[in-house]
Write a protein that holds these residues in place. Structure first.
Motif, PDB file in Angstrom:
ATOM      1  N   SER A 194       1.894   2.543  -3.301  1.00  8.36           N
ATOM      2  CA  SER A 194       0.819   3.235  -4.029  1.00  8.36           C
ATOM      3  C   SER A 194       0.715   4.695  -3.618  1.00  8.36           C
ATOM      4  O   SER A 194       0.280   5.538  -4.404  1.00  8.36           O
ATOM      5  CB  SER A 194      -0.525   2.526  -3.802  1.00  8.36           C
ATOM      6  OG  SER A 194      -1.024   2.764  -2.495  1.00  8.36           O
ATOM      7  N   ASN A 233       4.176   6.108 -13.131  1.00 10.27           N
ATOM      8  CA  ASN A 233       2.864   6.632 -13.529  1.00 10.27           C
ATOM      9  C   ASN A 233       3.049   7.921 -14.319  1.00 10.27           C
ATOM     10  O   ASN A 233       2.802   9.026 -13.808  1.00 10.27           O
ATOM     11  CB  ASN A 233       1.982   6.873 -12.302  1.00 10.27           C
ATOM     12  CG  ASN A 233       0.517   7.086 -12.668  1.00 10.27           C
ATOM     13  OD1 ASN A 233       0.181   7.365 -13.810  1.00 10.27           O
ATOM     14  ND2 ASN A 233      -0.359   6.977 -11.685  1.00 10.27           N
ATOM     15  N   SER A 247       0.142   6.575  -7.044  1.00  4.84           N
ATOM     16  CA  SER A 247      -1.239   6.327  -7.476  1.00  4.84           C
ATOM     17  C   SER A 247      -1.906   7.611  -7.962  1.00  4.84           C
ATOM     18  O   SER A 247      -1.504   8.729  -7.604  1.00  4.84           O
ATOM     19  CB  SER A 247      -2.055   5.729  -6.322  1.00  4.84           C
ATOM     20  OG  SER A 247      -2.361   6.723  -5.360  1.00  4.84           O
ATOM     21  N   ASP A 248      -2.946   7.443  -8.762  1.00  2.01           N
ATOM     22  CA  ASP A 248      -3.699   8.597  -9.268  1.00  2.01           C
ATOM     23  C   ASP A 248      -4.304   9.409  -8.133  1.00  2.01           C
ATOM     24  O   ASP A 248      -4.516  10.621  -8.275  1.00  2.01           O
ATOM     25  CB  ASP A 248      -4.826   8.122 -10.198  1.00  2.01           C
ATOM     26  CG  ASP A 248      -4.304   7.588 -11.518  1.00  2.01           C
ATOM     27  OD1 ASP A 248      -3.097   7.766 -11.796  1.00  2.01           O
ATOM     28  OD2 ASP A 248      -5.097   6.985 -12.270  1.00  2.01           O
ATOM     29  N   TYR A 249      -4.585   8.758  -7.009  1.00  2.22           N
ATOM     30  CA  TYR A 249      -5.176   9.459  -5.866  1.00  2.22           C
ATOM     31  C   TYR A 249      -4.126  10.214  -5.058  1.00  2.22           C
ATOM     32  O   TYR A 249      -4.334  11.372  -4.665  1.00  2.22           O
ATOM     33  CB  TYR A 249      -5.903   8.460  -4.966  1.00  2.22           C
ATOM     34  CG  TYR A 249      -6.461   9.071  -3.700  1.00  2.22           C
ATOM     35  CD1 TYR A 249      -7.617   9.837  -3.729  1.00  2.22           C
ATOM     36  CD2 TYR A 249      -5.814   8.886  -2.479  1.00  2.22           C
ATOM     37  CE1 TYR A 249      -8.123  10.404  -2.563  1.00  2.22           C
ATOM     38  CE2 TYR A 249      -6.313   9.448  -1.315  1.00  2.22           C
ATOM     39  CZ  TYR A 249      -7.470  10.210  -1.361  1.00  2.22           C
ATOM     40  OH  TYR A 249      -7.958  10.781  -0.212  1.00  2.22           O
ATOM     41  N   TYR A 269       0.833  -1.211   0.000  1.00  7.27           N
ATOM     42  CA  TYR A 269       0.000   0.000   0.000  1.00  7.27           C
ATOM     43  C   TYR A 269       0.866   1.259   0.000  1.00  7.27           C
ATOM     44  O   TYR A 269       0.538   2.262  -0.645  1.00  7.27           O
ATOM     45  CB  TYR A 269      -0.914   0.000   1.225  1.00  7.27           C
ATOM     46  CG  TYR A 269      -1.462   1.363   1.582  1.00  7.27           C
ATOM     47  CD1 TYR A 269      -2.520   1.919   0.858  1.00  7.27           C
ATOM     48  CD2 TYR A 269      -0.922   2.107   2.634  1.00  7.27           C
ATOM     49  CE1 TYR A 269      -3.014   3.180   1.174  1.00  7.27           C
ATOM     50  CE2 TYR A 269      -1.415   3.367   2.949  1.00  7.27           C
ATOM     51  CZ  TYR A 269      -2.459   3.899   2.217  1.00  7.27           C
ATOM     52  OH  TYR A 269      -2.941   5.150   2.531  1.00  7.27           O
TER      53      TYR A 269
END
Length: 319
Positions: free
Chosen positions: A110, A141, A114-116, A107
């Motif tokens: 991420s 990303n 991550s996109d978030y 996690y």
């Protein structure tokens, strides 16, 4: 029509050039050494990590200490923060780093890309990343990186306007947040109704551990004393589910770093915000204990840290 298009193209090119130059000047200004000073007063001890640190440690109760934690912060960004703050605050001697089971979970990787999470962190740290860091984000990303970069000029301008403030406020890099509520009773009711407890994956992080190693090396190069610690956890927390793997990684990769395990310190339900974080009442109790612990000379000597922890915990509750 062709003349108009040429002039429009020239205007766009000049606008981009002017914006680039202005952004470069702003970056240079906000990256000056004096912009990373912790204010006010002498800071000898810092606490680094994610939301456990941000919620659990009330640094106003610990003289000459600062809570530098931020919610969901991976070591990728903690390293950047520490690098700049150590350089501008050489009086810092003691570094306590939250290292717990969640830190090794995939996690945490991420939260780097991550996109978030990238739009939450990157605009606030963009001016202190180097080429290697950007290449990593580009590889992990690329589309979100390019999208998020559009928010960097605004955050840089805000940092420039606030550059004379404390760095943690100027760049919105985190710090203690007093939590007023407790959701433990609701969560316990869900468990009684048969809802499963969230558990951590046994899939380990790659990049979070790489940047933790960089952070440790940075502390050692700067001559800082380092301790790892794990914050208190409620008995029903699912953050112990990968404990065996966590212990293996800690003992094989970081065996020379003193480790303080606070997970089993007792707090009543009403002093937790949830199963993994204390609320303001719990943070006050924990911070008073921490203040006593870090001022005990025994913590700077090899020995039975758990024995020292429980002795200090009992003494702090009697005060």
């Amino acid at each position: 029509m062709k003349l108009f298009l040429r002039r429009l193209l020239l205007f766009i090119i000049l606008l981009i050039l002017a914006t680039t130059i202005l952004l470069g000047v702003l970056v240079q200004q906000v990256n000056k050494k004096e912009c990373f000073v912790l204010k006010p007063g002498l800071v000898e001890t810092v606490f680094l990590g994610f939301s456990h640190v941000q919620c659990n440690i009330n640094d106003s109760l610990i003289p000459h200490a600062r809570n530098l934690g931020d919610a969901a912060e991976p070591f990728f960004y903690t390293f950047q923060k520490a690098k700049r703050i150590f350089e501008s605050n050489p009086e810092i001697q003691n570094v306590f780093i939250e290292f717990s089971s969640k830190c090794i979970s995939n996690y945490m990787d991420s939260t780097i890309f991550s996109d978030y999470h990238m739009p939450q962190f990157l605009p606030r740290y963009a001016t202190v990343l180097d080429g290697e860091d950007y290449r990593l984000l580009l590889r992990l990303n690329a589309s979100q990186l390019l999208s998020t970069l559009s928010a960097v000029p605004r955050e840089t301008l805000l940092a420039y306007r606030n550059r004379h403030q404390d760095i943690m406020q100027a760049k919105k890099w985190g710090g203690f947040v007093y939590q007023t509520e407790s959701t433990v009773a609701k969560r316990l009711e869900r468990i009684r109704k048969g809802f499963p407890r969230p558990a951590l994956s046994n899939d380990t992080t790659k990049y979070n551990l790489i940047y933790l190693q960089k952070l440790v090396l940075l502390c050692q190069e700067k001559g800082k004393r380092i301790w790892f610690f794990s914050s208190p956890l409620h008995a029903q927390s699912g953050d112990r589910s990968n404990e065996a793997l966590f212990n293996e990684i800690r003992e094989t990769r970081f065996s020379t770093i003193p480790y303080l395990d606070f997970r089993d310190l007792y707090f009543p339900d009403e002093q937790y915000r949830d199963f993994e974080h204390l609320n303001g009442r719990g943070a006050r109790r924990f911070s008073i204990f921490l203040n006593q612990l870090i001022r005990d000379p025994a913590i700077r000597q090899p020995g039975n840290y758990q024995q020292l922890i429980y002795k200090t915990w009992i003494a702090s509750q009697a005060d």
